[in-house]
Design a protein around this motif. Structure first.
Motif, PDB file in Angstrom:
ATOM      1  N   VAL A 532       2.779  14.097  16.571  1.00 51.91           N
ATOM      2  CA  VAL A 532       3.674  13.693  15.493  1.00 51.91           C
ATOM      3  C   VAL A 532       3.354  12.247  15.137  1.00 51.91           C
ATOM      4  CG1 VAL A 532       6.059  13.396  14.729  1.00 51.91           C
ATOM      5  CG2 VAL A 532       5.476  15.249  16.306  1.00 51.91           C
ATOM      6  N   HIS A 533       3.081  11.994  13.872  1.00 56.41           N
ATOM      7  CA  HIS A 533       2.790  10.644  13.389  1.00 56.41           C
ATOM      8  C   HIS A 533       3.830  10.272  12.328  1.00 56.41           C
ATOM      9  CE1 HIS A 533      -1.218  10.438  15.323  1.00 56.41           C
ATOM     10  NE2 HIS A 533      -1.248  11.744  15.073  1.00 56.41           N
ATOM     11  N   VAL A 534       4.467   9.137  12.526  1.00 56.95           N
ATOM     12  CA  VAL A 534       5.487   8.644  11.599  1.00 56.95           C
ATOM     13  C   VAL A 534       4.995   7.335  10.997  1.00 56.95           C
ATOM     14  CG1 VAL A 534       7.889   7.932  11.313  1.00 56.95           C
ATOM     15  CG2 VAL A 534       7.306   9.718  12.967  1.00 56.95           C
ATOM     16  N   VAL A 535       5.007   7.259   9.676  1.00 54.61           N
ATOM     17  CA  VAL A 535       4.609   6.050   8.950  1.00 54.61           C
ATOM     18  C   VAL A 535       5.776   5.663   8.051  1.00 54.61           C
ATOM     19  CG1 VAL A 535       2.946   5.004   7.371  1.00 54.61           C
ATOM     20  CG2 VAL A 535       2.191   6.744   9.010  1.00 54.61           C
ATOM     21  N   TRP A 536       6.311   4.476   8.301  1.00 51.31           N
ATOM     22  CA  TRP A 536       7.471   3.997   7.545  1.00 51.31           C
ATOM     23  C   TRP A 536       7.127   2.648   6.924  1.00 51.31           C
ATOM     24  CZ3 TRP A 536      12.928   2.539   9.893  1.00 51.31           C
ATOM     25  CH2 TRP A 536      13.803   2.292   8.835  1.00 51.31           C
ATOM     26  N   ALA A 537       7.103   2.604   5.598  1.00 56.44           N
ATOM     27  CA  ALA A 537       6.863   1.366   4.863  1.00 56.44           C
ATOM     28  C   ALA A 537       8.200   0.837   4.367  1.00 56.44           C
ATOM     29  CB  ALA A 537       5.922   1.617   3.682  1.00 56.44           C
ATOM     30  N   LEU A 538       8.529  -0.387   4.760  1.00 50.96           N
ATOM     31  CA  LEU A 538       9.799  -0.989   4.398  1.00 50.96           C
ATOM     32  C   LEU A 538       9.588  -2.453   4.037  1.00 50.96           C
ATOM     33  CD1 LEU A 538      11.660  -1.729   7.714  1.00 50.96           C
ATOM     34  CD2 LEU A 538       9.570  -0.406   7.689  1.00 50.96           C
ATOM     35  N   LYS A 539      10.505  -2.995   3.262  1.00 51.76           N
ATOM     36  CA  LYS A 539      10.308  -4.353   2.770  1.00 51.76           C
ATOM     37  C   LYS A 539      10.532  -5.398   3.855  1.00 51.76           C
ATOM     38  CE  LYS A 539      11.314  -3.630  -2.122  1.00 51.76           C
ATOM     39  NZ  LYS A 539      12.163  -4.034  -3.279  1.00 51.76           N
ATOM     40  N   ARG A 540      11.603  -5.263   4.624  1.00 55.50           N
ATOM     41  CA  ARG A 540      11.944  -6.272   5.612  1.00 55.50           C
ATOM     42  C   ARG A 540      12.265  -5.616   6.945  1.00 55.50           C
ATOM     43  NH1 ARG A 540      12.871  -8.699   0.834  1.00 55.50           N
ATOM     44  NH2 ARG A 540      14.347  -7.072   0.232  1.00 55.50           N
ATOM     45  N   PRO A 541      12.033  -6.313   8.038  1.00 55.33           N
ATOM     46  CA  PRO A 541      12.248  -5.708   9.368  1.00 55.33           C
ATOM     47  C   PRO A 541      13.701  -5.385   9.654  1.00 55.33           C
ATOM     48  CG  PRO A 541      11.734  -8.042   9.573  1.00 55.33           C
ATOM     49  CD  PRO A 541      11.483  -7.688   8.150  1.00 55.33           C
ATOM     50  N   GLU A 542      14.654  -6.025   8.942  1.00 56.44           N
ATOM     51  CA  GLU A 542      16.065  -5.708   9.178  1.00 56.44           C
ATOM     52  C   GLU A 542      16.391  -4.252   8.878  1.00 56.44           C
ATOM     53  OE1 GLU A 542      15.734 -10.052   8.602  1.00 56.44           O
ATOM     54  OE2 GLU A 542      14.977  -8.282   7.571  1.00 56.44           O
ATOM     55  N   THR A 543      15.607  -3.629   8.015  1.00 58.37           N
ATOM     56  CA  THR A 543      15.865  -2.231   7.664  1.00 58.37           C
ATOM     57  C   THR A 543      15.717  -1.305   8.865  1.00 58.37           C
ATOM     58  OG1 THR A 543      14.986  -2.748   5.471  1.00 58.37           O
ATOM     59  CG2 THR A 543      15.275  -0.435   5.987  1.00 58.37           C
ATOM     60  N   MET A 544      14.913  -1.705   9.847  1.00 54.50           N
ATOM     61  CA  MET A 544      14.750  -0.870  11.041  1.00 54.50           C
ATOM     62  C   MET A 544      16.059  -0.686  11.802  1.00 54.50           C
ATOM     63  SD  MET A 544      11.176  -2.248  12.622  1.00 54.50           S
ATOM     64  CE  MET A 544       9.662  -2.267  11.667  1.00 54.50           C
ATOM     65  N   GLU A 545      16.994  -1.621  11.611  1.00 54.43           N
ATOM     66  CA  GLU A 545      18.253  -1.520  12.326  1.00 54.43           C
ATOM     67  C   GLU A 545      19.089  -0.336  11.871  1.00 54.43           C
ATOM     68  OE1 GLU A 545      19.027  -3.519  14.841  1.00 54.43           O
ATOM     69  OE2 GLU A 545      17.107  -4.535  14.601  1.00 54.43           O
ATOM     70  N   TRP A 546      18.756   0.262  10.717  1.00 52.18           N
ATOM     71  CA  TRP A 546      19.523   1.412  10.244  1.00 52.18           C
ATOM     72  C   TRP A 546      19.510   2.548  11.261  1.00 52.18           C
ATOM     73  CZ3 TRP A 546      17.620   2.144   4.485  1.00 52.18           C
ATOM     74  CH2 TRP A 546      17.926   0.984   3.746  1.00 52.18           C
ATOM     75  N   PHE A 547      18.334   2.803  11.821  1.00 47.91           N
ATOM     76  CA  PHE A 547      18.167   3.942  12.729  1.00 47.91           C
ATOM     77  C   PHE A 547      17.550   3.482  14.044  1.00 47.91           C
ATOM     78  CE2 PHE A 547      17.895   5.737   8.412  1.00 47.91           C
ATOM     79  CZ  PHE A 547      18.944   6.641   8.473  1.00 47.91           C
TER      80      PHE A 547
END
Length: 778
Positions: A532-547
């Motif tokens: 399983v490979h997950v690729v997540w493109a996000l603007k700022r690292p704070e968004t990782m706190e969602w999940f």
């Protein structure tokens, strides 16, 4: 015919209808004009209902083909998972016991399986596995499907529209339908066009002989499309049940079906102006037959106007610009259009049969939808009053809605959420970001599961939800009315050897539940998935706190070396000259929420009265027990998961319109509970200046990409990544993408190219590369 004449003679306007019947069934005699004799023998009006049946046959052929393909994939996937589960059970049964009684030097030559025989080569199981794979899949059919996907997966370019301030139109991206949808729409358009213009004659020699045959054909085709157009628009419909395709994907066919219906309606209208009824004595005959009609074409125009309105305001640009108005007007105008069709058709030929079928489909779908509402089940606590919901403000202005509910859902599904305390009439779709499983119980009770919705507010309802969370604080609860769940994936990720998940920004909400479900099945040996490979493109690292918690579960509980996650930070934090975030003005909000507050309190009052009645019944007149139960009820209500509130709210949820200052800030851990265990996302300890300068550009991945989880600064190079991951593909691979149009276009183009190694007989016996795309707006 004699029965029809006897029925006509009994009615009041017998003479008028008798004349109309004689006009429809014109007898051909030796004194009849030659033009009339030729036209009535070639294409009689009484048999024009066959053109409506032509569209029915065309639609049924497409439906049967889609059902056949769905059953083929459904059966092959189930057989594949069942075979894998059986192999795992056999393997565990034949393995040696791991205890003190294990015999290390046991001779295996006497074993029936002869794993290590004394003479001859060691038996191989490769041939048996190949026979099983051949049984599970039909190679010629797989290659044919891959050939079709090679063309249909290829995306069309995305158009970017610049903002128009005068019209308050923001910057938008227009995405065209997939080539598969364009193929179906084009085939339908060609079919109805040829079916209208190829049969002869197109016009009668005189308007006195009857309506133009071209107009009759187009009109019957348009009426025959009505049941299909309505069926494809309903949330609960038979097409979804038979094909497994969610209504959100069928909706594009609903829109294009409406455009084709408008095209046929114009073909139906224009011939009446080419050969107008007021020429060649036709007006006198018309008035003798239709005395109560003031304007000749009044009923036709009354039906055409609402159809034009429905098609125009359904255009993507207008629908996105005024979505709330579109939702409020679309269904009422559709009802008016259907009523005008009844008036216009006058039950000629078989027209009313299709209109009554449309009404039946419409009403049946609405009745079935009652089963999808969380407040219509009298055996649930949410009956008539909905569920309780809590709002949590997450970093980057995101909002998390937690709804403990008894509703069951599957990964990737979505619901329509209505919160009367915030907005009474607005009902918006949101993807479910949580897993409905016993492994994720709710603090509300054993029968409840936390339904989690995460979204980034823009305008309208989502902005009102954010404003309510800021104004009322984290301890306020709201009544939530749920319609759903709907949609979901046609196939299960657990049926594929390799799964690749792409997410862009808030598109991660459509992937989290799939990822948790897949890892759970891999742990329980119910999934054939190996990588399983997950690729997540996000603007700022704070968004990782969602999940953060969900990602921690995936990393700690997934089988070793099976899940690989890559995070790409595409933008920097906007900081002021003093190094702190710049506080913009607080978001706009309504002047008064008095009405919504009273509505919300009313529902809370009903829920409190219901709880009081249940407590009195349980106490059975014992005051001590009643006081104890009321105390427990108060504790139970307060047990709803406490949301996180970021102080100060009015400064933390806005951002300035100033140029970015490229910096790489550390994640602010003070915003979260200090008791939470820290989670390593794989950030570089000290970002280099090169990484900072190349923040908005893609660069080559690092060498340790395959070792686990890590974070990079820049945009992912999707073609390069898929080309590298392609070497590890199994026999069946699924690529899942939910992100902006540019990301979907890159993924679609790459997966389309990969089909060559399937229909061309590539390496490793590759059987399938399946692509699933999610709508970014849901």
């Amino acid at each position: 015919m004699p029965q029809l004449l006897r029925l006509v003679e009994r009615s009041l306007p017998a003479q008028l209808l008798h004349t109309l019947v004689d006009r429809v069934h014109i007898p051909v005699t030796s004194s009849s004009p030659e033009g009339l004799q030729a036209t009535l023998r070639q294409d009689p009006w009484s048999k024009s209902g066959k053109y409506a049946l032509g569209w029915v046959y065309f639609s049924i052929i497409l439906l049967v083909f889609t059902i056949t393909m769905h059953l083929y994939h459904w059966m092959s996937d189930r057989i594949r998972r069942a075979t894998y589960k059986e192999d795992v059970a056999k393997s565990s049964a034949m393995s040696s016991p791991d205890d003190d009684f294990e015999m290390a030097n046991m001779p295996t030559n006497n074993s029936t399986h002869m794993f290590f025989p004394r003479h001859g080569p060691i038996p191989q199981q490769q041939q048996q596995q190949e026979e099983e794979e051949t049984f599970l899949s039909f190679t010629p059919l797989n290659r044919l499907i891959a050939l079709l996907r090679y063309f249909f997966y290829r995306p069309l370019p995305v158009w970017r529209i610049r903002p128009i301030r005068a019209l308050r139109i923001r910057k938008q991206q227009i995405s065209f339908p997939s080539p598969g949808v364009i193929f179906l729409v084009t085939a339908a358009l060609i079919f109805v066009t040829l079916y209208c213009f190829v049969p002869q004659p197109l016009y009668y020699a005189s308007i006195q002989f009857g309506s133009p045959p071209l107009a009759i054909r187009a009109g019957m085709l348009a009426v025959a499309m009505m049941p299909w157009i309505v069926a494809l628009s309903m949330k609960a419909n038979l097409v979804t049940l038979l094909t497994g395709i969610g209504h959100e994907r069928l909706n594009v066919l609903h829109r294009w079906g409406g455009y084709i219906c408008l095209f046929l309606s114009l073909i139906h209208t224009i011939p009446f102006y080419v050969t107008p009824v007021w020429d060649q004595g036709g007006l006198v005959l018309f008035k003798s037959l239709f005395r109560d009609q003031d304007y000749i074409y009044g009923t036709g125009i009354a039906a055409l106007v609402p159809l034009i309105f429905l098609c125009v305001h359904s255009l993507p640009i207008l629908r996105a610009w005024m979505y709330e108005l579109f939702v409020a007007l679309h269904v009422p105008v559709s009802i008016v259009f259907l009523g005008m069709l009844f008036w216009h058709c006058h039950n000629y030929l078989t027209s009313w049969n299709y209109l009554w079928a449309t009404v039946a489909i419409w009403l049946t779908s609405y009745l079935v939808r009652l089963c999808f509402l969380n407040w219509t089940n009298p055996w649930r606590m949410s009956w008539l009053i909905g569920e309780e919901a809590a709002l949590t403000i997450l970093p980057e202005n995101a909002v998390k809605v937690t709804i403990p509910s008894q509703v069951k859902w599957k990964p990737g599904q979505y619901v329509y959420l209505r919160m009367p305390g915030i907005s009474v009439f607005e009902n918006h779709p949101f993807t479910l970001a949580s897993l409905c499983s016993e492994d994720f119980p709710s603090g509300y009770g054993e029968q409840y599961r936390d339904m989690v919705l995460v979204f980034r507010p823009f305008g309208g309802f989502t902005r009102k939800v954010l404003n309510a969370a800021i104004d009322n604080g984290p301890n306020h609860t709201y009544r939530a009315f749920i319609d759903g769940p709907y949609g979901g994936m046609q196939r299960e990720l657990a049926s594929f050897d390799t799964v690749i998940l792409f997410a862009g920004g808030s598109g991660i909400t459509a992937i989290v539940s799939h990822l948790l479900d897949l890892i759970k099945k891999m742990r329980d040996s119910k999934a054939v998935t190996k990588q399983v490979h997950v690729v997540w493109a996000l603007k700022r690292p704070e968004t990782m706190e969602w999940f953060k918690e969900e990602l921690r579960i995936c990393r700690e509980y997934a089988p070793p070396e099976t899940v690989h996650c890559q995070f790409f930070i595409t933008a920097a934090k906007r900081l002021g000259p003093n190094g702190f975030p710049l506080p913009p003005p607080s978001p706009s909000r309504p002047v008064s929420d008095l009405v919504h507050g009273k509505i919300d309190k009313a529902f809370h009052g009903i829920a409190s009265k219901r709880n009081s009645a249940l407590i009195r019944d349980e106490a059975a007149g014992d005051p001590e027990k009643e006081r104890e139960l009321r105390r427990e009820n108060e504790d139970g209500i307060s047990a709803l998961p406490a949301p996180t509130f970021l102080p100060p709210p009015k400064k933390a949820h806005t951002r300035p319109n100033k140029p970015n200052k490229l910096t790489i800030p550390a994640v602010n851990t003070n915003l979260h509970n200090a008791n939470n265990k820290s989670f390593d996302f794989g950030f570089p300890s000290t970002p280099t200046m090169l990484q900072k300068n190349l923040m908005r550009f893609a660069f080559l991945p690092t060498a340790n990409k395959k070792t686990g989880w890590h974070t990079e600064y820049g945009r992912p190079d999707i073609p390069f990544m898929l080309k590298g991951l392609e070497r590890e593909f199994g026999k069946r691979t699924c690529v899942f993408v939910c992100g902006p149009p540019s990301m979907r276009v890159d993924v679609q183009r790459c997966v389309a190219s990969m089909q060559q190694k399937v229909w061309g007989g590539g390496e490793n016996g590759r059987q399938e590369v399946y692509l699933h795309t999610e709508n970014y707006a849901i």
